[in-house]
Design a protein around this motif. Structure first.
Motif, mmCIF file in Angstrom:
data_model
loop_
_atom_site.group_PDB
_atom_site.id
_atom_site.type_symbol
_atom_site.label_atom_id
_atom_site.label_comp_id
_atom_site.label_asym_id
_atom_site.label_seq_id
_atom_site.Cartn_x
_atom_site.Cartn_y
_atom_site.Cartn_z
ATOM 1 N N SER A 167 9.378 19.682 -7.296
ATOM 2 C CA SER A 167 8.536 18.644 -6.722
ATOM 3 C C SER A 167 9.333 17.365 -6.514
ATOM 4 C CB SER A 167 7.333 18.345 -7.639
ATOM 5 O OG SER A 167 6.434 19.433 -7.682
ATOM 6 N N GLY A 168 8.973 16.633 -5.486
ATOM 7 C CA GLY A 168 9.553 15.317 -5.228
ATOM 8 C C GLY A 168 8.457 14.391 -4.759
ATOM 9 N N TYR A 169 8.762 13.116 -4.676
ATOM 10 C CA TYR A 169 7.760 12.138 -4.255
ATOM 11 C C TYR A 169 7.905 11.768 -2.783
ATOM 12 C CZ TYR A 169 6.298 10.986 -9.057
ATOM 13 O OH TYR A 169 5.796 11.026 -10.341
ATOM 14 N N TYR A 170 6.775 11.669 -2.097
ATOM 15 C CA TYR A 170 6.687 10.903 -0.864
ATOM 16 C C TYR A 170 6.409 9.453 -1.286
ATOM 17 C CZ TYR A 170 6.234 14.432 2.909
ATOM 18 O OH TYR A 170 6.462 15.405 3.840
ATOM 19 N N GLU A 171 7.104 8.481 -0.691
ATOM 20 C CA GLU A 171 6.687 7.077 -0.851
ATOM 21 C C GLU A 171 5.648 6.856 0.238
ATOM 22 O OE1 GLU A 171 9.418 4.037 0.455
ATOM 23 O OE2 GLU A 171 10.975 5.505 0.814
ATOM 24 N N TYR A 172 4.413 7.084 -0.126
ATOM 25 C CA TYR A 172 3.329 7.298 0.838
ATOM 26 C C TYR A 172 2.605 6.003 1.170
ATOM 27 C CZ TYR A 172 -0.524 10.003 2.925
ATOM 28 O OH TYR A 172 -1.453 10.548 3.786
ATOM 29 N N ASN A 173 2.690 5.590 2.420
ATOM 30 C CA ASN A 173 1.973 4.413 2.899
ATOM 31 C C ASN A 173 0.552 4.841 3.258
ATOM 32 O OD1 ASN A 173 0.922 2.199 4.202
ATOM 33 N ND2 ASN A 173 2.502 2.077 5.780
ATOM 34 N N VAL A 174 -0.403 4.444 2.444
ATOM 35 C CA VAL A 174 -1.776 4.912 2.637
ATOM 36 C C VAL A 174 -2.439 4.296 3.866
ATOM 37 C CG1 VAL A 174 -2.131 5.438 0.194
ATOM 38 C CG2 VAL A 174 -2.709 3.154 1.052
ATOM 39 N N LEU A 175 -1.855 3.223 4.423
ATOM 40 C CA LEU A 175 -2.426 2.636 5.640
ATOM 41 C C LEU A 175 -2.241 3.560 6.830
ATOM 42 C CD1 LEU A 175 -3.671 0.219 7.226
ATOM 43 C CD2 LEU A 175 -1.305 -0.546 7.618
ATOM 44 N N PRO B 180 0.814 -1.227 0.000
ATOM 45 C CA PRO B 180 0.000 0.000 0.000
ATOM 46 C C PRO B 180 0.847 1.277 0.000
ATOM 47 C CG PRO B 180 0.092 -0.862 2.215
ATOM 48 C CD PRO B 180 0.844 -1.853 1.348
ATOM 49 N N VAL B 181 1.831 1.327 -0.882
ATOM 50 C CA VAL B 181 2.747 2.467 -0.953
ATOM 51 C C VAL B 181 2.641 3.089 -2.340
ATOM 52 C CG1 VAL B 181 5.156 3.207 -0.881
ATOM 53 C CG2 VAL B 181 4.317 1.514 0.764
ATOM 54 N N PHE B 182 2.354 4.376 -2.383
ATOM 55 C CA PHE B 182 2.120 5.070 -3.652
ATOM 56 C C PHE B 182 3.008 6.309 -3.741
ATOM 57 C CE2 PHE B 182 -1.596 2.635 -2.636
ATOM 58 C CZ PHE B 182 -2.057 2.154 -3.856
#
Length: 390
Positions: free
Chosen positions: A312-320, A224-226
């Motif tokens: 801009s950069g990315y968060y490796e975002y754990n949606v949980l 669950p990482v986006f």
């Protein structure tokens, strides 16, 4: 015991793991496959590069307490052939602000942080005004300020220092993309790279950052990482804010000094935060509609601001739960995951590298126990509630 470890991703997480593996056991063969050795699009290089202890969960606090210890000693720890790397660590502190609605949570978090040894001071409205006279405190109930152990640094410099040290210890870096992971039952046997080579492994590590989902899918794992885009703005102002920390407004808008200018940003609303937005675009609307008005309210001198640069950069975002996922997956017995740091990767990188190396070499954590970040909570749908998400 793993004699061959392949790490997918050579950013701060992958390079920290590579460093700790080789420093702990020089007999381990470590190969890091990194698609972009320039790190142009890596979260490590594009973030606001900061470290704090002001979290609400004990493990996050402990990981960052180790992180600041590591950063303070980086010149000696990551020295290579007499060259001592410098990352310009500035312990200017975080300042978390709270209105009456957030006052109880701030105090609860502060009590935990102090109990674990973090150097955080709780301040009321009058104390905030006295220490930061440029701050509008009218709607504030309290603030928590990091007296030491919190601040900002050169994130790109940290990645390069970890990479060079790992290489000096014998880790091999391959400039390629991982295009496939070959499974034989519950094990990954090879990583297939875009250079046409296949790399055999006893253990594979998914440290692919914002691309963790793609790497996981190669093993049939749904993580669950986006990739969530975050825009950062470098602004100039005639304001001269003495003793300026990294300030977190109750709205979530943040800013900190960057030389004679400031960098600032915020996370978009949950209903306007899609995946995989292009990094070559910047969310100018969020600056005009959210960030600037908030800054002007909190610091009246910021009425006069000028955007000098933005990216801009990315968060490796754990949606949980916006916390990292670290450890083995029950379906793939020789793959260690280290993903989903949701903006905390740089500061949690040293503790993660040390912990993952222990897990691979000893089969368990021998210093700081990271097991609460394992896949178990993800598969059972038990989020870790972090109240201080930025």
């Amino acid at each position: 015991m793993s004699s061959k470890v392949v790490i997918v991703g050579g950013g701060v997480i992958g390079s920290s793991i590579a460093y700790f593996l080789r420093a702990s056991d020089p007999t381990v063969d470590v190969t890091v496959i990194e698609r972009d050795p320039s790190y142009v699009k890596s979260s490590s290089a594009l973030s606001a590069a900061s470290i704090r202890q002001q979290f609400s969960t004990p493990l996050s606090i402990q990981m960052s307490l180790y992180g600041i210890e590591f950063l303070r000693g980086i010149g000696n720890i990551l020295e290579v052939e007499g060259f001592k790397p410098a990352i310009d660590l500035h312990e200017g502190g975080y300042l978390f602000l709270a209105t009456q609605a957030g006052d109880a949570t701030l105090r609860e978090n502060h009590a935990l942080q102090r109990k674990l040894g973090a150097d955080i001071t709780l301040m009321g409205q009058d104390a905030l005004h006295a220490k930061f006279p440029w701050l509008n405190v009218e709607d504030l109930a309290a603030g928590a300020f990091g007296e030491s152990g919190e601040g900002w640094f050169d994130g790109y410099g940290l990645v390069q220092a970890l990479r060079k040290k790992a290489q000096s210890l014998g880790a091999r870096y391959i400039a390629a993309d991982v295009t496939g992971l070959v499974r034989d039952g519950r094990r990954v046997t090879h990583a297939v790279a875009s250079n046409g080579e296949r790399y055999a492994c006893d253990t594979v590590v998914n440290a692919a950052g914002a691309w963790a989902r793609k790497t996981s899918a190669m093993m049939g794992i749904d993580i669950p990482v986006f990739a969530r885009r975050r825009s950062i703005f470098n602004v100039s102002s005639p304001a001269r804010l003495e003793h300026c920390p990294l300030l977190i407004d109750p709205t979530g808008v943040y800013f900190r000094p960057e030389g004679k200018t400031y960098i600032c940003g915020t996370s978009p609303s949950a209903d306007n935060d899609p995946d995989d937005l292009p990094l070559d675009e910047v969310d100018h609307a969020i600056f005009d509609e959210v960030i600037w008005p908030t800054l002007a309210h909190r610091v009246p001198e910021f009425e006069a601001l000028r955007v000098e640069n933005c990216w801009s950069g990315y968060y490796e975002y754990n949606v949980l739960d916006q916390n990292a996922i670290i450890g083995y997956h029950p379906d793939v017995e020789n793959c260690v995951f280290a993903n989903g740091f949701s903006g905390h990767g740089l500061q949690q990188g040293p503790a993660t590298g040390r912990g993952v190396s222990e897990l691979i070499l000893a089969g368990k954590y021998t210093s700081l126990d990271l097991s609460s970040l394992s896949w178990e909570r993800v598969l059972e749908g038990r989020p870790i509630v972090e109240k201080n998400v930025v």
